[in-house]
Design an enzyme around this catalytic site. Structure first.
Site, PDB file in Angstrom:
ATOM      1  N   HIS A   1       0.832  -1.207   0.000  1.00  0.00           N
ATOM      2  CA  HIS A   1       0.000   0.000   0.000  1.00  0.00           C
ATOM      3  C   HIS A   1       0.868   1.259   0.000  1.00  0.00           C
ATOM      4  CE1 HIS A   1      -3.649   2.364   1.271  1.00  0.00           C
ATOM      5  NE2 HIS A   1      -2.708   3.144   1.788  1.00  0.00           N
ATOM      6  N   GLU A   2       1.845   1.310   0.904  1.00  0.00           N
ATOM      7  CA  GLU A   2       2.690   2.509   0.984  1.00  0.00           C
ATOM      8  C   GLU A   2       3.558   2.659  -0.267  1.00  0.00           C
ATOM      9  OE1 GLU A   2       1.871   4.561   3.104  1.00  0.00           O
ATOM     10  OE2 GLU A   2       0.711   3.223   4.387  1.00  0.00           O
TER      11      GLU A   2
ATOM     12  N   HIS B   1       1.607   4.264  -2.950  1.00  0.00           N
ATOM     13  CA  HIS B   1       1.644   5.728  -2.886  1.00  0.00           C
ATOM     14  C   HIS B   1       2.914   6.264  -3.538  1.00  0.00           C
ATOM     15  CE1 HIS B   1      -1.963   6.404  -0.658  1.00  0.00           C
ATOM     16  NE2 HIS B   1      -1.554   5.805   0.457  1.00  0.00           N
TER      17      HIS B   1
ATOM     18  N   HIS C   1      -5.798   6.652  -2.723  1.00  0.00           N
ATOM     19  CA  HIS C   1      -6.733   5.739  -2.070  1.00  0.00           C
ATOM     20  C   HIS C   1      -7.916   5.477  -2.996  1.00  0.00           C
ATOM     21  CE1 HIS C   1      -5.162   6.768   2.225  1.00  0.00           C
ATOM     22  NE2 HIS C   1      -4.510   5.751   1.692  1.00  0.00           N
TER      23      HIS C   1
END
EC number: 3.4.24.82
Length: 630
Positions: A154-155, A158, A164
């Protein structure tokens, strides 16, 4: 390094993995294997075809922090911890991308409870779109068990510019009800193993890489660390998974069906013994019955697990039809595409490489002369009646394109200026496809990138305008007209009125000594000023946009040699003036432009039957002559 545009290329994310002292205290001797197991699961997520790009997450260095070292400051504030870690990791990274110790991104694992602005529910933090920025390509992850692999993914998502899944830009791409089951969900519970990445995530990383921001990821690492290939559930049973998530006193609650879907763990909460869960599934490979193991949240027979061990490379499907043209006139763009579906890659198999989205020019004919606005002006003007953009602005604005001060890399963003206030903003991250990159350029914007096009509006064409602004011409249809001016008097004075249709205008102030005292000015046909009017001077270089989207480049009043230049052709007459504010000495103004040559009149062609008519006339004359002799 130049790369193919809109092509699927293998990317290698060379990663520095760092664990703090809290991780070392919790995991002990098994820390390194645990970290590599977590990173293997994260790498598996990036290999899934739903991301629609061949992304290889590799670990090139692993550092475990201990006492006595200069270490980043890790504390409850996620933002402060991230800043400290980013600064620390930059000092550890050799700047040369070819150095074996160089890494593209860094990720810190900690057992510290991380807090955001208002709550301590944060499991990680990273900047957005920072992957090849050595100072900001970094992320932090709060370790809470094997599911930390998805936090890491997830990070790093980014870092690859993903948003999101519940964000406004993702709403139209993802559709309804799909923002909670993918890696980039704002709160992760169970990630869909069949589609871990949402359509929005795939679009954002694709656009990010297509726009050249993944340039540092093209080199293949020489000696990456080997990641475990066995399913994590074989090394960490259900009890151990509970301990990694809820602490060393936790154990698995076996009585809660169904197996594999969600890991329930026995423990104490507020002094009460209970079973609790974070809704993550059992790790793949975890035994769930006799000759059975978990896979993707389902309990399968072990013989079925073999199907998940054999990688299958993907293959390109057929090209699709050409899409709609982005413009009805003036040079648009249309696309085709193909997908990696023949077959779809499986089990970490290689994703397709090569060109996936070809594009071509379309509708290149001129727009009707009645079109009052340029294509970019139309896009800015579409915001004129939007009162919801800026709360501090009273009512509608007159938005016009902004060219001055816009960096070349930002030419394809819709940067517009409020005419009355002078403020300018990026109203859209990219202009419509087919928009000229600048007023004096034939190149056009395609998916946010400036792509070369010829003066015939054909992408890839080498045709250029000549001095007469004739596409592909040889310069013979115009002639150069030059002049000079040195009769200066205080105030504004006309130098020359340049008629409409003139091309390649050049004005240069020469000579002079001492303090600068004369300045160039431009006056339009309606009497208004386009440059340096009303005794207000432009200090720095700027693009002066004239009617008809013609642009002249002005050097600025502070330049040593003040100049004006542009290709034209002028849509309206333009008066060049000088403003004298002192006593000019030895100053001369020179100007030149190109004038269309008069087209020679074409002699009237003889009638098609002129031979027959000539014969008839000769016959009449012969008869008259014969009759006169009688």
């Amino acid at each position: 390094r130049r790369t193919k545009r809109f092509a699927s290329l293998s990317r290698f994310v060379e990663t520095l993995v760092v664990a703090d002292d809290k991780m070392a205290a919790f995991h002990g001797a098994g820390l390194k294997h645990y970290l590599l197991t977590v990173m293997a699961a994260a790498a598996k997520a990036f290999k899934h075809p739903s991301i629609r790009n061949p992304v290889n997450l590799v670990v090139t260095r692993l550092v475990i922090l201990g006492s006595g070292q200069e270490v980043p400051q890790v504390g409850p504030s996620a933002a402060q911890t991230l800043r400290s870690f980013c600064t620390w990791q930059k000092g550890l990274n050799p700047p040369n991308d070819s150095d074996p110790d160089h890494f593209d991104t860094a990720i810190l694992f900690t057992r510290q409870d991380l807090c955001g602005v208002s709550t301590c529910d944060a499991l990680g933090m990273a900047g957005v779109g920072t992957v090849c920025d050595p100072a900001r390509s970094c992320a932090i992850v709060e370790d809470d068990g094997l599911q930390s692999a998805f936090t890491a993914a997830h990070e790093l998502g980014h870092v690859f510019n993903m948003l999101h899944d519940n964000s406004k830009p993702c709403a139209n791409l993802n559709g309804q009800g799909s923002s909670s089951r993918h890696v980039m969900a704002p709160v992760m519970a169970h990630v869909d193993p069949e589609e871990p990445w949402s359509p929005c995530s795939a679009r954002f990383i694709t656009d990010f890489l297509d726009n050249g921001y993944g340039h540092c990821l093209l080199d293949k690492p020489e000696a990456p660390l080997h990641l475990p290939v066995t399913f994590p559930g074989k090394d960490y049973d259900a009890d151990r998974q509970c301990q990694l998530t809820f602490g060393p006193d936790s154990s698995h609650c076996p009585q809660l069906p169904p197996p594999c879907a969600a890991l329930w763990c026995f423990g104490h909460l507020n002094g009460h013994a209970m079973c609790q869960t974070k809704h993550s599934p059992w790790a793949d490979g975890t035994p769930c019955g006799p000759a059975q193991a978990c896979m993707g949240g389902r309990c399968l027979h072990v013989d079925q697990l073999k199907d998940f061990n054999i990688p299958q490379a993907g293959g390109w499907g057929p090209w699709g039809p050409w899409g709609d043209c982005s413009r009805t006139c003036g040079g648009g763009v249309q696309f085709s595409s193909r997908d990696c579906t023949k077959p779809v890659p499986r089990n970490g198999g290689k994703y397709c490489e090569g060109r996936r989205t070809p594009f071509r020019s379309c509708n290149t004919k001129n727009c009707p002369h009645g079109s009052a606005l340029t294509f970019r002006e139309e896009q800015c003007a579409a915001y004129n009646h939007r009162t919801d953009l800026f709360k501090s602005f009273p009512g509608p604005m007159d938005w016009v394109p902004r060219y001055t001060g816009v960096a070349p890399r930002d030419q394809c963003k819709l940067t517009c200026q409020a005419r009355a206030l002078g403020y300018y903003y990026v109203l859209e991250p990219r202009v419509a496809d087919g928009t000229p990159c600048s007023p004096d350029s034939s190149s056009v914007c395609v998916q946010g990138r400036c792509i070369h096009a010829g003066c015939d509006r054909i992408i890839g064409s080498k045709k250029k305008f000549d001095k007469c602004m004739v596409c592909g011409g040889n310069g013979s249809s115009c002639s150069k007209q030059s002049g000079s001016f040195k009769k200066f008097r205080y105030g504004y004075s006309d130098v020359v009125t340049i008629p409409a249709g003139r091309t390649h205008i050049l004005v240069r102030q020469q000579g002079g000594s001492g303090l600068k005292s004369i300045y160039l000015a431009l006056k339009l046909a309606d009497g208004s000023y386009a440059l340096n009017g009303e005794y207000t001077l432009m200090p720095s270089s700027t693009d002066v946009v004239l009617p008809g989207a013609v642009s002249l480049r002005y050097s600025g009043r502070t330049a040593a040699s003040e100049t004006l230049s542009g290709h034209g052709p002028l849509a309206q007459p333009l008066t060049l003036q000088v403003l004298v504010a002192g006593n000019p000495q030895n100053v001369r103004l020179r100007y030149s432009f190109f004038v269309p040559r008069p087209v020679p009149s074409t002699p009237r062609p003889p009638p098609q039957n002129w031979l027959q008519r000539r014969a008839e006339i000769l016959e009449i004359l012969r008869k008259r002559t014969w009759a006169g002799r009688k």
